[in-house]
Motif scaffolding. Structure first.
Motif, short mmCIF file in Angstrom:
data_model
loop_
_atom_site.label_atom_id
_atom_site.label_comp_id
_atom_site.label_asym_id
_atom_site.label_seq_id
_atom_site.Cartn_x
_atom_site.Cartn_y
_atom_site.Cartn_z
N GLU A 34 0.77 -1.15 -0.14
CA GLU A 34 0.03 -0.09 0.05
C GLU A 34 0.75 1.25 0.03
O GLU A 34 0.60 2.17 -0.84
N SER A 64 -6.70 9.32 -4.79
CA SER A 64 -7.52 8.29 -4.78
C SER A 64 -6.88 7.19 -4.24
O SER A 64 -7.29 6.55 -3.17
N ARG A 90 -6.75 5.83 -0.11
CA ARG A 90 -7.13 4.25 0.00
C ARG A 90 -5.86 3.87 0.91
O ARG A 90 -6.36 3.11 1.91
N ARG A 129 -5.54 1.82 5.34
CA ARG A 129 -5.01 0.53 5.34
C ARG A 129 -3.52 0.66 6.34
O ARG A 129 -3.05 -0.32 6.95
N ARG A 145 -5.93 12.12 4.47
CA ARG A 145 -7.15 11.12 3.47
C ARG A 145 -8.17 11.98 3.17
O ARG A 145 -8.72 11.93 1.95
N GLU A 179 -10.94 9.43 -1.14
CA GLU A 179 -10.91 8.49 -2.31
C GLU A 179 -12.23 8.65 -3.00
O GLU A 179 -12.39 8.28 -4.24
N SER A 180 -13.35 8.49 -2.30
CA SER A 180 -14.57 8.53 -2.87
C SER A 180 -14.92 9.60 -3.80
O SER A 180 -15.36 9.48 -4.84
N ASN A 185 -12.92 9.36 -6.75
CA ASN A 185 -13.20 8.40 -7.64
C ASN A 185 -14.38 8.67 -8.64
O ASN A 185 -14.43 8.48 -9.92
#
Length: 325
Positions: free
Chosen positions: A222, A250, A254, A258, A289, A295-296, A299
């Motif tokens: 990642e 994005s 993500r 993680r 983030r 990321e949503s 995206n």
């Protein structure tokens, strides 16, 4: 050809000196930022993106991206990357460059927004209705998040002094956040691997456990994905295309969740303690983030751009992300 190591090494050494974890904690606690800022400003790196004709280095953003990663790797509690971007935009427009740190914001008139590092900024470069205005960082309110230097701010209608760059200020901020995430993720991978090799359980380091090794391997993947996406976002034109910015942010956003989750899982309870350095980086991963679009959000922007093209997916990626700068 530019030697990127020759550029990065002195920058990294400076950050190791002025932005050690103790200094970061002091700023988060409301301490003075002048010494740290003066060291950064005195280095000249704030004008890395400013054209040579305007007195800067005139570096391509691909050469500046490793510097932004270093800021994330050291959890620098000042808007250094933001100031680099702001000074380049203002210099290109012939606007006198301000003293002090500059944060970035995109806001509609009267709309409250969260501005990363707004509590330690002297100015804010605000995009409003497609134009940019440089304003004093007045009226900043803390968000209430422990340790966060972000501020909640709002502005009435501003008289923009220059047009916003192609793609808007958010795209520029997005590639910066992606680089910061990549740098912090690299630091967390190293910290977590070192802890796993030092922490013994049942007579052997926990790093020898196969399940933990697998988690560390995925964590490293990642971090590498975030780094590659960040480099990709900075490899093309400047300002970056919307597709490049969306891809960088994005993937990095993500990866942020993680990487942070695995770091805390391996460290256990000690990782959330104020005394441990881990939380200095994981808190920032979660903040970066969300900053300038999660990321949503990106995206959806990327998907909308893809649907406007009649090309096949491979050709589309080649055209939008693999084109020469």
């Amino acid at each position: 050809m530019m030697d990127h190591d020759a550029l990065l090494s002195p920058f990294e050494r400076m950050l190791e000196t002025v932005a050690a974890p103790a200094a970061v904690r002091a700023v988060e606690a409301g301490g003075d930022t002048d010494a740290m800022w003066d060291a950064v400003a005195g280095s000249g790196f704030l004008d890395a993106l400013v054209a040579e004709a305007a007195g800067g280095f005139g570096l391509p953003v691909a050469a500046v991206q490793p510097l932004w990663q270093a800021l994330g790797r050291h959890a620098v509690p000042l808007p250094v990357g933001e100031t680099m971007i702001a000074r380049a935009l203002l210099a290109d427009a012939g606007v006198p460059l301000p003293d002090g740190p500059v944060a970035l914001a995109v806001a509609a008139p009267g709309q409250a927004v969260v501005v990363p590092l707004g509590l330690v900024a002297r100015h804010v470069l605000v995009e409003q209705d497609g134009r940019l205005a440089l304003v004093a960082a007045d009226g900043a309110e803390a968000t209430g998040v422990a340790g966060s230097l972000a501020a909640r701010m709002r502005w009435d209608r501003l008289d923009g002094m220059l047009p916003a760059p192609a793609g808007g200020l958010r795209a520029l901020a997005a590639v910066l956040r992606a680089a910061l995430i990549a740098g912090a993720a690299d630091r967390l991978v190293a910290m977590t691997a070192a802890y796993a090799n030092e922490r013994a359980q049942f007579g052997k380091p926990i790093g020898r456990q196969q399940a933990l090794q697998q988690n560390l391997a995925v964590m490293a993947e990642e971090a590498v994905a975030a780094r590659i996406a960040s480099q990709l976002g900075c490899a093309g034109t400047w300002p970056p295309s919307l597709v490049a910015a969306a891809t960088a942010k994005s993937v990095a956003s993500r990866a942020a969740t993680r990487v942070a989750a695995t770091a805390h899982a391996v460290h256990g309870a000690i990782g959330i303690s104020a005394e441990h350095d881990l939380q200095l980086f994981t808190r920032r991963l979660h903040e970066w983030r969300l900053a300038d679009g999660s990321e949503s959000w990106w995206n959806r922007q990327l998907g909308a751009q893809r649907l406007t093209s009649g090309a096949g997916s491979v050709d589309y990626v080649r055209a939008e992300l693999a084109a020469p700068a």
